[in-house]
Design an enzyme around this catalytic site. Structure first.
Site, PDB file in Angstrom:
ATOM      1  N   HIS A  64      -4.024   1.714  71.384  1.00 36.05           N
ATOM      2  CA  HIS A  64      -4.377   3.089  71.039  1.00 36.05           C
ATOM      3  C   HIS A  64      -3.853   4.097  72.058  1.00 36.05           C
ATOM      4  O   HIS A  64      -3.908   5.307  71.827  1.00 36.05           O
ATOM      5  CB  HIS A  64      -5.894   3.219  70.912  1.00 36.05           C
ATOM      6  CG  HIS A  64      -6.328   4.175  69.851  1.00 36.05           C
ATOM      7  ND1 HIS A  64      -5.485   5.109  69.292  1.00 36.05           N
ATOM      8  CD2 HIS A  64      -7.525   4.352  69.230  1.00 36.05           C
ATOM      9  CE1 HIS A  64      -6.122   5.817  68.394  1.00 36.05           C
ATOM     10  NE2 HIS A  64      -7.372   5.380  68.331  1.00 36.05           N
ATOM     11  N   ASP A  84      -1.291   5.988  67.450  1.00 38.20           N
ATOM     12  CA  ASP A  84      -2.428   6.691  66.877  1.00 38.20           C
ATOM     13  C   ASP A  84      -2.918   5.958  65.628  1.00 38.20           C
ATOM     14  O   ASP A  84      -2.177   5.204  64.996  1.00 38.20           O
ATOM     15  CB  ASP A  84      -2.051   8.121  66.513  1.00 38.20           C
ATOM     16  CG  ASP A  84      -1.683   8.957  67.731  1.00 38.20           C
ATOM     17  OD1 ASP A  84      -2.233   8.674  68.816  1.00 38.20           O
ATOM     18  OD2 ASP A  84      -0.844   9.868  67.605  1.00 38.20           O
TER      19      ASP A  84
END
Length: 444
Positions: free
Chosen positions: A415, A419
């Protein structure tokens, strides 16, 4: 006779240390030149250490699981040649310690004790030669054997003396629950004591017993490498996992048709080659997912070539052989290389180069793949695609429920780099290609 010292060799991988994973010899063994003495592991590659000479094992310098620096003493052998250790590892024998007065006194005292023991032994011999005297054997007192508890018939009242009943009432015990070992099942004080100690525990079925053993297993070799890598991945990578179901009915029909009509020189197709080709097409749209992240330098290395690691379970543990340049392989080429690497890894013959260089990974447990998994990213990559098992489920087609072959993809992403939106787009692209497999073969 001389001695020969073997040091931890430089295995040529630019490393400073290696883990000892196996001894093939023990102290006292006689070995021949070129016999394998030990095995060490470096970054998932196992290297065997042969003996350069004939000799007898005198000393082993490490235990299984120890990490030994290159050049450290590892094995000492006794060799037939004179002149000491040709490797320069021989050591002078330690000089005998000086004789002290107290040592002489201790030796003299020991000699006196030995003499006393000899005299005592002679006296004992004479006593044995003397005629035996009659020995009176005292009569053993009568012993009342403890009889096994007698089961009472249903509805039968307990039999016990007033003293036992008084003890039971004071202790709050229902004598109907206490088995008796006396005549006619009479409950004795011993039965009451046993019930107070053990009777409140539920009875165990015959043959069942508690196992309180504890086995201590040292984590070494490949298992330790896996543990270290998993710890790094989970501690340094903030994972986001995205799960989507895929209708693979058409894909399974196509796969069955291709396998039924395949040439003899081609391997049987599984689902993975189709997934690999679908990933190549999805990566073409989102090349930043085909990357490794150097989080110490803060640099993402985005690769043009698609090198897919395939998580493979072996007898030694999890390994990840890498199919290089999947973008340049067709469906059959992917299947052929996939089979070769999987067989090599399971046999323990995978070369170090075949276990390195992946840019994205597939993990699959096949038929036992569960409904959903949460794959751990193969550090330092930024994405991993997890394949779950195929199940027939009812699917609503707008008019009725029809049986379809459904499979979930459980995929994790770094992450910090990927995204959630990009992760979803990537998985949805793969889903569309697998549900319409003809699109996999259409060139852009």
């Amino acid at each position: 006779m001389g001695e020969h010292l073997i040091k931890m060799p430089d295995v040529g991988e630019g490393i400073a240390e290696a883990e000892l994973v196996e001894w093939h010899v023990k102290v006292g063994d006689l070995v021949r030149e070129d016999a394998v003495l030990a095995a060490v592991m470096t970054d998932k590659a196992t290297v065997e250490i042969p003996s350069p000479v004939d000799g007898e094992i005198l000393w082993l310098g490490a235990e299984i699981g120890d990490v030994v620096a290159i050049g450290s003493p590892l094995i000492r052998l006794k060799v037939a040649s004179e002149g000491g250790d040709p490797s320069g590892g021989s050591e002078e024998k330690e000089a005998a310690p000086p004789v002290r007065a107290e040592d002489i006194e201790a030796q003299a005292d020991g000699a006196v004790k030995v003499s006393d023991a000899i005299v005592e032994q002679q006296g004992e011999q004479q006593r044995r030669n003397a005629p035996p005297r009659p020995v009176e054997v005292p009569q053993a007192p009568a012993v009342r054997l403890h009889q096994p508890p007698v089961a009472r018939a249903e509805g039968e009242g307990p039999v016990a003396s007033p003293a036992v009943r008084l003890r039971a009432r004071d202790a709050g015990i229902d004598l109907r629950q206490v088995p008796g070992s006396g005549p006619a099942g009479r409950i004795t004080h011993e039965d009451l004591d046993a019930f107070l100690t053990h009777g409140r525990e539920p009875a165990r079925a015959p043959g069942l017993a508690q196992n309180t053993s504890v086995e201590h297993i040292k984590v070494i070799g490949l298992r330790r490498k896996i543990a270290e890598k998993m710890a790094i991945a989970k501690s340094r990578i903030p994972h986001i996992t995205y799960v989507e179901e895929v209708d693979v009915t058409a894909l399974e029909d196509l796969r069955a048709a291709l396998n039924a009509d395949k040439r003899a020189d081609r391997p049987k197709l599984t689902l993975l080659p189709f997934l690999m080709r679908a990933m190549v097409k999805a990566i073409a749209d989102q090349p930043h997912l085909n990357a490794v992240y150097d989080d110490e330098a803060g640099v993402v290395h985005q690769h043009g070539g698609v090198h897919i690691g395939i998580a493979t379970q072996t007898g030694s543990g999890l390994m990840v052989p890498v199919v290089k340049h999947v973008e340049a392989r067709d469906l059959w080429g992917c299947a052929t290389e996939l089979n070769r690497l999987a067989e090599s890894a399971k046999a323990g013959l995978a070369a170090r180069e075949e276990l390195m260089g992946s840019t994205i990974t597939i993990t699959s447990l096949g038929a036992i793949g569960g409904v959903v998994t949460t794959p751990v990213i193969n550090y330092p990559e930024v994405a991993i695609i997890g394949v779950n098992k195929i199940m027939v489920r009812p699917v609503w087609d707008g008019t009725t429920f029809i049986p379809r072959k459904m499979m979930n993809l459980s995929s994790s992403f770094d992450h910090r780099i990927i995204d959630g939106w990009d992760a979803a787009v990537f998985v949805q692209r793969i889903k569309a290609l697998l549900e319409t497999p003809a699109m996999i073969f259409v060139e852009a």
